[in-house]
Design a protein around this motif. Structure first.
Motif, PDB file in Angstrom:
ATOM      1  N   ALA A 124       0.985   6.635  -1.789  1.00 10.15           N
ATOM      2  CA  ALA A 124       0.078   5.502  -1.611  1.00 10.15           C
ATOM      3  C   ALA A 124      -0.014   4.683  -2.901  1.00 10.15           C
ATOM      4  CB  ALA A 124      -1.302   6.003  -1.212  1.00 10.15           C
ATOM      5  N   LEU A 125      -0.016   3.363  -2.751  1.00  7.35           N
ATOM      6  CA  LEU A 125      -0.168   2.448  -3.882  1.00  7.35           C
ATOM      7  C   LEU A 125      -1.551   1.829  -3.849  1.00  7.35           C
ATOM      8  CD1 LEU A 125       3.273   0.580  -3.645  1.00  7.35           C
ATOM      9  CD2 LEU A 125       2.723   2.583  -5.044  1.00  7.35           C
ATOM     10  N   SER A 126      -2.060   1.488  -5.013  1.00  8.04           N
ATOM     11  CA  SER A 126      -3.370   0.837  -5.094  1.00  8.04           C
ATOM     12  C   SER A 126      -3.376  -0.101  -6.290  1.00  8.04           C
ATOM     13  CB  SER A 126      -4.484   1.884  -5.233  1.00  8.04           C
ATOM     14  OG  SER A 126      -4.419   2.485  -6.522  1.00  8.04           O
ATOM     15  N   ASP A 127      -4.512  -0.766  -6.500  1.00 10.00           N
ATOM     16  CA  ASP A 127      -4.608  -1.670  -7.646  1.00 10.00           C
ATOM     17  C   ASP A 127      -4.657  -0.910  -8.967  1.00 10.00           C
ATOM     18  OD1 ASP A 127      -7.076  -0.541  -7.331  1.00 10.00           O
ATOM     19  OD2 ASP A 127      -8.179  -2.434  -7.207  1.00 10.00           O
ATOM     20  N   THR A 175      -2.716  13.025   1.135  1.00  8.72           N
ATOM     21  CA  THR A 175      -2.186  11.781   0.566  1.00  8.72           C
ATOM     22  C   THR A 175      -1.854  11.967  -0.909  1.00  8.72           C
ATOM     23  OG1 THR A 175      -3.602  10.559   2.084  1.00  8.72           O
ATOM     24  CG2 THR A 175      -2.608   9.319   0.263  1.00  8.72           C
ATOM     25  N   MET A 176      -0.711  11.376  -1.338  1.00  4.90           N
ATOM     26  CA  MET A 176      -0.334  11.358  -2.737  1.00  4.90           C
ATOM     27  C   MET A 176      -0.533   9.940  -3.257  1.00  4.90           C
ATOM     28  SD  MET A 176       0.422  14.471  -3.387  1.00  4.90           S
ATOM     29  CE  MET A 176       1.012  14.229  -5.059  1.00  4.90           C
ATOM     30  N   ASN A 177      -1.421   9.791  -4.241  1.00  5.75           N
ATOM     31  CA  ASN A 177      -1.696   8.482  -4.816  1.00  5.75           C
ATOM     32  C   ASN A 177      -0.829   8.258  -6.051  1.00  5.75           C
ATOM     33  OD1 ASN A 177      -3.765   7.835  -2.944  1.00  5.75           O
ATOM     34  ND2 ASN A 177      -5.253   9.033  -4.120  1.00  5.75           N
ATOM     35  N   ALA A 178      -0.040   7.202  -6.017  1.00  4.69           N
ATOM     36  CA  ALA A 178       0.842   6.911  -7.142  1.00  4.69           C
ATOM     37  C   ALA A 178       0.033   6.454  -8.347  1.00  4.69           C
ATOM     38  CB  ALA A 178       1.854   5.840  -6.752  1.00  4.69           C
ATOM     39  N   THR A 180       0.790  -1.233   0.000  1.00  7.17           N
ATOM     40  CA  THR A 180       0.000   0.000   0.000  1.00  7.17           C
ATOM     41  C   THR A 180       0.828   1.293   0.000  1.00  7.17           C
ATOM     42  OG1 THR A 180      -0.127  -0.067   2.428  1.00  7.17           O
ATOM     43  CG2 THR A 180      -1.928  -1.105   1.181  1.00  7.17           C
ATOM     44  N   THR A 181       2.126   1.182   0.292  1.00  2.00           N
ATOM     45  CA  THR A 181       2.929   2.399   0.441  1.00  2.00           C
ATOM     46  C   THR A 181       4.317   2.234  -0.180  1.00  2.00           C
ATOM     47  OG1 THR A 181       1.822   2.845   2.545  1.00  2.00           O
ATOM     48  CG2 THR A 181       3.806   4.101   2.084  1.00  2.00           C
ATOM     49  N   LEU A 182       4.773   3.294  -0.823  1.00 10.51           N
ATOM     50  CA  LEU A 182       6.128   3.346  -1.364  1.00 10.51           C
ATOM     51  C   LEU A 182       6.844   4.542  -0.750  1.00 10.51           C
ATOM     52  CD1 LEU A 182       8.390   2.612  -3.406  1.00 10.51           C
ATOM     53  CD2 LEU A 182       7.187   4.025  -5.082  1.00 10.51           C
TER      54      LEU A 182
END
Length: 404
Positions: free
Chosen positions: A59-62, A105-108, A45-47
């Motif tokens: 933040a990582l997601s599908d 939050t920063m979403n990758a 979930t996190t990098l």
């Protein structure tokens, strides 16, 4: 009034059609933020990324896409599909991220990564190539009419002069201001090269070792500052010194890639004596000759067995070494005792290599050397004999350092 309403409806409908045709989504309309650095840690979930300014978490997601970039080309446009499982600590990444609705939050969106293993493999190949065909030195003259660069290549026991002529299609690269990282270097041109710059060139040399036809020319504007420590700040990882050239305070920022060493006192005395024209030559038979190419961030590590007893070596990672001769000050420097900021005390003399930044009262250390008093005394004595026309510090291991 009705006309204005109709125009507004038409604009809205047209925008919707445009979005459908071109695949636009609400996210696509938001300008992404890019982060580049080394992977510190990664989970499902996190990098966490170690950047030049600190650690950043995204933040990582599908929905996050992973793209593997070639260590050879480093081109994002030719990246191939990858997966979360392919990314490990130590990889280098560039992340395109979008700010979440919470504003924090920063979403990758896309993670472009170069694997650490691929980087090491490329570096190993480059080490051999630069050792065989590379030179490193300081530029003493640039002739725009003849398209030639005169380079002084220093060793422990002397120096040689080489004329470098770039090929018509030569690649020019230059370090960015306030950065010693090769991966932050920018495309350059012949016209940017100046006398006093440091240079690393790759190409074909003549048999006498006096000329090179270069295919790659990497230059940078670096400086050496020597002075007496005024204060240290371990919390900020900074040292303030009184610059012996200007008699002004200079703040030295120490980073994770800064090399901090101390000259053994006896060796410093002997080498300073050599510079003054006395003492026996050092190095001699069996001296290690290593030319290291630039690596991606931080100080490169020596290649196992590289350059030992091999002809045609042209000096170590910095400016040391000379064609066909002894040398290898950078190799010796790596074996010198390491120091930390806690070992530095007010009143000690140190010397620091740095890029030439925009603020002369603050520099970022590439290398810091303690135990340099003999070299400083010798330089000051020579300046006195020359009528006080300025102190020219020639501290082995710092001269031309800056090729990580």
């Amino acid at each position: 009034m009705l006309q204005n309403v109709l125009i507004s409806v038409l604009i809205f409908l047209f925008s919707g059609v445009f979005a459908l045709v071109f695949g636009q989504t609400p996210d696509a309309a938001i300008k992404p933020t890019y982060f580049s650095g080394d992977v510190a840690a990664i989970s499902a979930t996190t990098l966490s990324i170690t950047t030049k300014t600190g650690t950043v978490s995204v933040a990582l997601s599908d929905k996050t896409a992973f793209k593997k970039v070639s260590a050879e080309t480093r081109s994002l446009t030719t990246a191939i599909a990858g997966a979360l499982a392919d990314v490990v600590a130590g990889d280098q990444v560039t992340v395109s991220a979008l700010q979440a609705a919470d504003g924090k939050t920063m979403n990758a969106r896309t993670v472009y990564f170069v694997s650490k293993a691929d980087i090491l493999a490329k570096n190993a190949k480059d080490v051999a190539e630069w050792q065989r065909r590379g030179i490193a030195g300081k530029i003493t003259a640039v002739n725009a009419q003849t398209n030639q660069i005169t380079v002084d290549i220093r060793g422990l026991t002397g120096s040689t002069t080489m004329t470098v002529t770039p090929k018509a299609d030569a690649k020019f690269i230059r370090y960015a201001p306030d950065s010693e990282r090769f991966d932050e270097a920018k495309p350059s041109t012949f016209t940017e090269i100046k006398a006093g710059d440091t240079i690393r060139a790759l190409g074909d040399k003549n048999t006498e070792g006096t000329a090179m036809t270069a295919e790659t020319v990497l230059t940078g504007a670096f400086l050496t500052v020597a002075g007496t420590i005024v204060s240290t700040d371990p919390a900020k990882n900074e040292v303030v010194i009184k610059d012996l050239q200007t008699n002004k305070d200079v703040t030295v920022a120490l980073g994770t890639t800064s090399v901090m060493k101390k000259f053994p006192s006896e060796m410093a005395e002997r080498m300073a004596g050599m510079q003054a024209g006395g003492g026996a030559a050092m190095g001699g038979p069996g001296g290690v000759q290593i030319v290291r190419p630039p690596t991606q961030g931080g100080q490169g590590q020596p290649a196992a067995g590289a350059g030992q007893g091999q002809p045609g070596g042209n000096g170590p990672r910095g400016m040391g070494g000379r064609p066909g001769g002894g040398g290898g000050i950078d190799d010796m420097l790596e074996r010198f005792p390491s120091v930390t900021i806690a070992d530095l005390k007010a009143g000690d003399m140190i010397a620091v290599s740095s890029t030439k930044g925009v603020t002369p009262d603050r520099i970022r250390a590439i290398k810091l050397l303690a135990g340099v008093e003999p070299f400083i005394r010798m330089a000051q004595a020579q300046a006195g004999r020359n009528g006080g026309r300025g102190v020219d510090f020639n501290i082995p291991g710092l001269d031309g350092a800056g090729f990580p």
